[in-house]
Write a protein that holds these residues in place. Structure first.
Motif, PDB file in Angstrom:
ATOM      1  N   ASN A 161      -9.527 -10.688  18.558  1.00  0.00           N
ATOM      2  CA  ASN A 161      -8.214 -10.173  18.154  1.00  0.00           C
ATOM      3  C   ASN A 161      -7.103 -11.172  18.412  1.00  0.00           C
ATOM      4  N   SER A 162      -7.320 -12.092  19.346  1.00  0.00           N
ATOM      5  CA  SER A 162      -6.280 -13.073  19.650  1.00  0.00           C
ATOM      6  C   SER A 162      -6.103 -14.073  18.524  1.00  0.00           C
ATOM      7  N   ARG A 163      -7.135 -14.233  17.691  1.00  0.00           N
ATOM      8  CA  ARG A 163      -7.051 -15.164  16.564  1.00  0.00           C
ATOM      9  C   ARG A 163      -6.748 -14.456  15.250  1.00  0.00           C
ATOM     10  N   LEU A 164      -7.129 -13.185  15.146  1.00  0.00           N
ATOM     11  CA  LEU A 164      -6.979 -12.458  13.886  1.00  0.00           C
ATOM     12  C   LEU A 164      -6.292 -11.125  14.154  1.00  0.00           C
ATOM     13  N   ASP A 165      -5.009 -11.054  13.813  1.00  0.00           N
ATOM     14  CA  ASP A 165      -4.219  -9.838  13.988  1.00  0.00           C
ATOM     15  C   ASP A 165      -4.242  -9.030  12.695  1.00  0.00           C
ATOM     16  N   LEU A 166      -4.445  -7.725  12.820  1.00  0.00           N
ATOM     17  CA  LEU A 166      -4.384  -6.824  11.675  1.00  0.00           C
ATOM     18  C   LEU A 166      -3.081  -6.039  11.754  1.00  0.00           C
ATOM     19  N   VAL A 167      -2.236  -6.200  10.746  1.00  0.00           N
ATOM     20  CA  VAL A 167      -0.922  -5.555  10.738  1.00  0.00           C
ATOM     21  C   VAL A 167      -0.874  -4.518   9.626  1.00  0.00           C
ATOM     22  N   LYS A 168      -0.533  -3.285   9.992  1.00  0.00           N
ATOM     23  CA  LYS A 168      -0.475  -2.179   9.037  1.00  0.00           C
ATOM     24  C   LYS A 168       0.972  -1.952   8.587  1.00  0.00           C
ATOM     25  N   LEU A 169       1.202  -2.034   7.293  1.00  0.00           N
ATOM     26  CA  LEU A 169       2.498  -1.690   6.709  1.00  0.00           C
ATOM     27  C   LEU A 169       2.302  -0.487   5.794  1.00  0.00           C
ATOM     28  N   PRO A 170       2.960   0.632   6.064  1.00  0.00           N
ATOM     29  CA  PRO A 170       2.792   1.828   5.221  1.00  0.00           C
ATOM     30  C   PRO A 170       3.183   1.554   3.770  1.00  0.00           C
ATOM     31  N   LEU A 171       2.387   2.067   2.839  1.00  0.00           N
ATOM     32  CA  LEU A 171       2.693   1.924   1.423  1.00  0.00           C
ATOM     33  C   LEU A 171       3.864   2.841   1.082  1.00  0.00           C
ATOM     34  N   PRO A 172       4.946   2.316   0.520  1.00  0.00           N
ATOM     35  CA  PRO A 172       6.100   3.166   0.198  1.00  0.00           C
ATOM     36  C   PRO A 172       5.728   4.302  -0.748  1.00  0.00           C
ATOM     37  N   GLN A 173       6.322   5.456  -0.515  1.00  0.00           N
ATOM     38  CA  GLN A 173       6.082   6.611  -1.384  1.00  0.00           C
ATOM     39  C   GLN A 173       7.006   6.540  -2.584  1.00  0.00           C
ATOM     40  N   LEU A 174       6.468   6.844  -3.750  1.00  0.00           N
ATOM     41  CA  LEU A 174       7.245   6.763  -4.986  1.00  0.00           C
ATOM     42  C   LEU A 174       7.818   8.120  -5.360  1.00  0.00           C
ATOM     43  N   GLU A 175       8.941   8.072  -6.027  1.00  0.00           N
ATOM     44  CA  GLU A 175       9.569   9.303  -6.498  1.00  0.00           C
ATOM     45  C   GLU A 175       8.642   9.996  -7.500  1.00  0.00           C
ATOM     46  N   GLY A 176       8.469  11.298  -7.321  1.00  0.00           N
ATOM     47  CA  GLY A 176       7.592  12.060  -8.196  1.00  0.00           C
ATOM     48  C   GLY A 176       6.132  12.023  -7.789  1.00  0.00           C
ATOM     49  N   ASN A 177       5.805  11.226  -6.772  1.00  0.00           N
ATOM     50  CA  ASN A 177       4.439  11.119  -6.241  1.00  0.00           C
ATOM     51  C   ASN A 177       3.377  10.929  -7.334  1.00  0.00           C
ATOM     52  N   PRO A 178       3.464   9.846  -8.110  1.00  0.00           N
ATOM     53  CA  PRO A 178       2.466   9.641  -9.177  1.00  0.00           C
ATOM     54  C   PRO A 178       1.088   9.243  -8.666  1.00  0.00           C
ATOM     55  N   LEU A 179       0.992   8.821  -7.390  1.00  0.00           N
ATOM     56  CA  LEU A 179      -0.291   8.408  -6.834  1.00  0.00           C
ATOM     57  C   LEU A 179      -0.943   9.558  -6.073  1.00  0.00           C
ATOM     58  N   PRO A 180      -2.265   9.637  -6.081  1.00  0.00           N
ATOM     59  CA  PRO A 180      -2.955  10.667  -5.300  1.00  0.00           C
ATOM     60  C   PRO A 180      -2.604  10.556  -3.816  1.00  0.00           C
ATOM     61  N   GLU A 181      -2.581  11.655  -3.128  1.00  0.00           N
ATOM     62  CA  GLU A 181      -2.255  11.661  -1.704  1.00  0.00           C
ATOM     63  C   GLU A 181      -3.258  10.806  -0.929  1.00  0.00           C
ATOM     64  N   GLY A 182      -2.732   9.922  -0.080  1.00  0.00           N
ATOM     65  CA  GLY A 182      -3.587   9.064   0.735  1.00  0.00           C
ATOM     66  C   GLY A 182      -4.165   7.867   0.012  1.00  0.00           C
ATOM     67  N   ALA A 183      -3.831   7.689  -1.264  1.00  0.00           N
ATOM     68  CA  ALA A 183      -4.378   6.566  -2.041  1.00  0.00           C
ATOM     69  C   ALA A 183      -3.637   5.276  -1.684  1.00  0.00           C
ATOM     70  N   GLU A 184      -4.382   4.262  -1.250  1.00  0.00           N
ATOM     71  CA  GLU A 184      -3.767   2.989  -0.895  1.00  0.00           C
ATOM     72  C   GLU A 184      -4.453   1.793  -1.548  1.00  0.00           C
ATOM     73  N   ALA A 185      -5.661   1.995  -2.061  1.00  0.00           N
ATOM     74  CA  ALA A 185      -6.395   0.928  -2.748  1.00  0.00           C
ATOM     75  C   ALA A 185      -6.748   1.392  -4.153  1.00  0.00           C
ATOM     76  N   SER A 186      -7.036   0.437  -5.017  1.00  0.00           N
ATOM     77  CA  SER A 186      -7.323   0.782  -6.413  1.00  0.00           C
ATOM     78  C   SER A 186      -8.544   1.680  -6.545  1.00  0.00           C
ATOM     79  N   VAL A 187      -9.467   1.600  -5.581  1.00  0.00           N
ATOM     80  CA  VAL A 187     -10.653   2.462  -5.631  1.00  0.00           C
ATOM     81  C   VAL A 187     -10.289   3.934  -5.481  1.00  0.00           C
ATOM     82  N   ASP A 188      -9.117   4.210  -4.897  1.00  0.00           N
ATOM     83  CA  ASP A 188      -8.672   5.586  -4.673  1.00  0.00           C
ATOM     84  C   ASP A 188      -7.932   6.169  -5.873  1.00  0.00           C
ATOM     85  N   ILE A 189      -7.716   5.353  -6.897  1.00  0.00           N
ATOM     86  CA  ILE A 189      -6.745   5.679  -7.939  1.00  0.00           C
ATOM     87  C   ILE A 189      -7.373   5.590  -9.325  1.00  0.00           C
ATOM     88  N   PRO A 190      -7.125   6.564 -10.194  1.00  0.00           N
ATOM     89  CA  PRO A 190      -7.586   6.432 -11.579  1.00  0.00           C
ATOM     90  C   PRO A 190      -6.990   5.176 -12.220  1.00  0.00           C
TER      91      PRO A 190
END
Length: 466
Positions: free
Chosen positions: A56-85
């Protein structure tokens, strides 16, 4: 006091991009680089485990929340293309562009020496604050040569050089040696609309690539001179930027003996090189007709097979996916694994002799390092271009298609038998074994990684490193 080189890595939110970025991050960390790997929370949680020699001292994993869009066009919890039509991935790009501000704050805080980005982040130059930018392309160099220089990717250049989908069906004029780089008619229309066409983000993928190429300091490829030398050299001439192959980044070979599931027990009972591994990954959404024709082809071929098959969205239950009676008719020589499987461990098993798959670049690398025959059925994005190159090199059999892109079980069966058992396929099988000496040469690809690190160290603008 000197310190380690520090890079920030930002892949596009598709696992066909995230995983190669992760493999490059591991390779950099092994060479003493401090890596900050940035993605969204669920994507970070789905990453492979760190290898034992990477901390972990050489490779840090940083999580940035995906911004929510107006009207919620993306499925809930979808963050990768595999989660999305597929039709909603354009909205995923809108959300990804919303990471620009939090990334700027991260860059100010981290003050890295280099930023390594994907094709989506065309705005990175606006927030990089003079830090050099590397564009790491997860596709092959040949695929990028096909796309052409930046001026062919936007505005008047598209109108002049790529006026229609038909222009994609011939060898590009800037390729000055014989090449089979071209799309078939049924592939070109879909590719043209998806790459050059407008989408909800307000900028086409072609324009994103053009802007990244114009603003970056170098382009890095998951490739090597031994396989793509002439394309790497040509691309450097086309874009007038430094082009560096970082090696094929073949995944670490599995230790063996850890997976003893039913599928491995079945594989243990098969003859060496007798089984076809069938897998189309998570990004390719097969239609019902395609699944049934693949099943029909496997049945017709008479070959032994292991099929890794995810339940498609058109099937409510797993027992609705395959043709009626298929499992019962083929159970003596085949097994279907629904859901995730340990693909690398399966490919490493001595009973595997060939793979029927989509010709995605990452999968090509995984499979050829074991010397398996390739039977390819390209479906999306760069896969058709990879297919042309593999066939040209005598490393694959491509399943024949009709003019509309459809295929039948007969074509699947013919291709499988040609690759696996026919006399005509002997040269193909020999070529695959020879390719393994290069694709699976981990020391060769580590040398590429070391040279890449040296270049990064020697071209830091902000700081001086020992």
């Amino acid at each position: 006091m000197a310190r380690n080189l520090h890079v920030v890595m930002l892949p596009w939110s598709a696992f066909g991009h995230i995983i190669p970025f992760f493999h490059l991050s591991v390779s950099l960390a092994r060479n003493g680089v401090h890596v900050t790997f940035v993605s969204t929370p669920r994507n970070i949680e789905r990453l492979p485990k760190f290898p034992p020699d990477v901390s972990n001292s050489r490779l840090d994993l940083v999580k940035l929340p995906l911004p929510q869009l107006e009207g919620n066009p993306l499925p809930e919890g979808a963050e990768a293309s595999v989660d999305i039509p597929f039709e909603k991935i354009q909205y995923q790009k809108v959300a990804f562009d919303g990471l620009k501000h939090p990334l700027e704050q991260l860059i100010i805080s981290e003050s890295p020496d280099w930023i390594i980005i994907d094709f989506v982040s065309h705005w990175m130059v606006e927030i990089a604050r003079g830090i050099p930018i590397a564009y790491f392309c997860v596709f092959s160099a040949a695929s990028n040569v096909f796309l052409g220089p930046p001026e062919s990717l936007s505005n008047d250049g598209v109108k002049r050089l790529r006026p229609s989908s038909e222009s994609l069906t011939v060898q590009p004029p800037w390729v000055d040696f014989p090449s089979s780089l071209a799309l078939h008619g049924h592939e070109s229309a879909h590719f043209y609309a998806g790459f050059y066409g407008d989408n909800a983000s307000g900028i086409s993928d072609a324009c994103r690539v053009a802007k990244v190429l114009q603003s970056c300091d170098l382009v890095a490829f998951r490739s090597c001179m031994e396989y793509e030398g002439k394309y790497l050299k040509l691309y450097e001439k086309l874009i007038h930027k430094k082009v560096i192959p970082v090696g094929l980044l073949p995944p670490d070979r599995p230790e063996g003996g850890t997976s003893r599931s039913e599928s491995f027990q079945w594989l243990d009972g098969q003859e060496p090189k007798s089984v076809v591994f069938v897998g189309f990954g998570s990004e390719c959404k097969l239609t019902k007709e395609q699944v049934h024709e693949i099943a029909h082809g496997l049945e017709l071929s008479g070959l032994h097979f292991l099929w890794a098959l995810r339940r498609p969205i058109w099937a409510a239950h797993e027992d609705e996916v395959l043709p009626d009676g298929f499992v019962e008719r083929t159970c003596s020589r085949g097994i279907v694994c629904m859901g995730w499987v340990p693909q690398m461990e399966i490919l490493a098993h001595p009973s595997i002799g060939a793979s029927l798959f989509h010709a995605g670049w990452g999968s090509v690398i995984e499979i050829l390092q074991f010397g398996h025959c390739l039977v390819i059925l390209p479906l999306i994005i760069d896969q058709p271009l990879n297919a042309r190159m593999l066939v040209e090199r005598g490393l694959a059999i491509e399943v024949e298609r009709r003019g509309d892109g459809s295929f039948t079980g007969n074509e699947i069966s013919t291709a499988l038998r040609l690759a696996m058992v026919s006399d005509e396929g002997r040269e193909l099988r020999a070529n695959a074994r020879d390719a393994a000496k290069m694709f699976g040469n981990h020391e060769l690809h580590q040398q590429y990684a070391r040279k890449f690190v040296e270049y990064l160290k020697n071209n830091v603008r902000k700081k001086t490193l020992d």
